[in-house]
Design an enzyme around this catalytic site. Structure first.
Site, PDB file in Angstrom:
ATOM      1  N   SER A 133       7.940   4.887   5.317  1.00 26.64           N
ATOM      2  CA  SER A 133       9.083   4.292   4.640  1.00 26.64           C
ATOM      3  C   SER A 133       8.862   4.256   3.133  1.00 26.64           C
ATOM      4  CB  SER A 133       9.338   2.884   5.177  1.00 26.64           C
ATOM      5  OG  SER A 133       9.443   2.909   6.583  1.00 26.64           O
ATOM      6  N   ASP A 160       0.871  -1.174   0.000  1.00 32.89           N
ATOM      7  CA  ASP A 160       0.000   0.000   0.000  1.00 32.89           C
ATOM      8  C   ASP A 160       0.911   1.227   0.000  1.00 32.89           C
ATOM      9  OD1 ASP A 160      -2.035  -1.822   0.346  1.00 32.89           O
ATOM     10  OD2 ASP A 160      -2.845  -0.902   2.160  1.00 32.89           O
TER      11      ASP A 160
END
Length: 285
Positions: free
Chosen positions: A246, A107
């Site tokens: 991240s 995602d």
């Protein structure tokens, strides 16, 4: 700026952006940042996030980010990191099983760039060399190919998968400073060069040899990959990020993939595209 696959503009968490602006755009913020990006700070934060003391922050995070938890397995978490690396419910992230379809490993918010002859690509008005991410040999090898950049925000699902069947090499870890992957930081830091990262080469059945890179971010002390050398399958979980936002970067050789046209169009007009774990984002060349 972000768009979904329907072409609709999506608003991002503005409070997070305001905090990052104060850190990166003010003198006092940048002094504090020099301390925050030290690896030992991230490791210390990781110890706290693994402890029961972090549990009260789970409810606060859900409420603050208006997080829809219906997609997730919500057990009695023993730490914030247990919540952060929570599992998705079965069937909520179906894997596109067409062997010729390239899928998203996570995602995220996706941008796609052609790798030019100098192995430089542009992200939010900053330039990055592929060689900064891996090494000069791989940079030369991937000229003319594509660079897929998957940016995970703190409210995204932080587990990621393999994009095809194949065999992977050992992981190569590169120590660095930890910076946020939010675009605000890109005005001041070449974060993809400075951040801690880990990469491997995926010898895939349908997309050639893919360089897969995980990039750690501000307050992310651990990139948790499950395997060293390994025979993997499409959609199988590769690893996860612990607390923070991240990025995953994937490099494809010339004439191996065709990115979906809407994603290329969005990138060309300055938009990232919201994609889901296992969703089609391109196809074999």
């Amino acid at each position: 700026m972000i768009k979904n696959r329907k072409g609709e503009i999506i608003a991002e968490n503005q409070e997070q952006n305001r905090i990052l602006t104060r850190l990166y755009d003010t003198y006092a913020g940048r002094i504090l940042l020099k301390f925050l990006v030290m690896p030992f700070v991230s490791r210390t934060a990781g110890v706290f996030m693994d402890s029961p003391l972090s549990v009260p922050y789970i409810r606060k995070f859900i409420e603050k980010n208006n997080l829809d938890t219906s997609d997730y397995v919500m057990n009695n978490f023993r730490s914030y990191n247990e919540f952060f690396t929570r599992h998705i419910k079965q069937g909520k992230r179906p894997i596109d099983c067409n062997a010729k379809h390239l899928i998203s490993p996570c995602d995220s918010k996706l941008s796609v760039y052609r790798i030019n002859r100098n192995s430089i690509f542009k992200i939010k008005d900053s330039f990055y060399r592929v060689s900064d991410m891996t090494n000069e040999f791989l940079a030369r090898r991937y000229e003319g190919g594509y660079c897929f950049i998957y940016r995970l925000a703190v409210d995204d699902y932080h587990r990621y998968c393999y994009i095809d069947d194949g065999i992977k090499t050992e992981n190569v870890f590169i120590q660095g400073e930890f910076h946020t992957v939010n675009p605000i930081a890109l005005r001041h830091y070449n974060i993809y060069r400075r951040n801690s990262r880990e990469y491997t080469v995926l010898h895939t059945d349908n997309f050639g040899d893919v360089v897969h890179i995980e990039v750690g971010a501000l307050m992310v002390g651990r990139i948790c990959n499950h395997h060293g050398e390994y025979n993997f399958s499409r959609g199988e979980e590769k690893g996860m990020f612990q607390f923070g936002g991240s990025t995953i970067v994937q490099l494809f050789e010339k004439n191996t993939v065709r990115p979906d046209s809407d994603i290329l169009k969005n990138t060309g007009t300055g938009y990232e595209t919201v994609v889901r774990y296992g969703e089609k984002v391109g196809k074999a060349y």
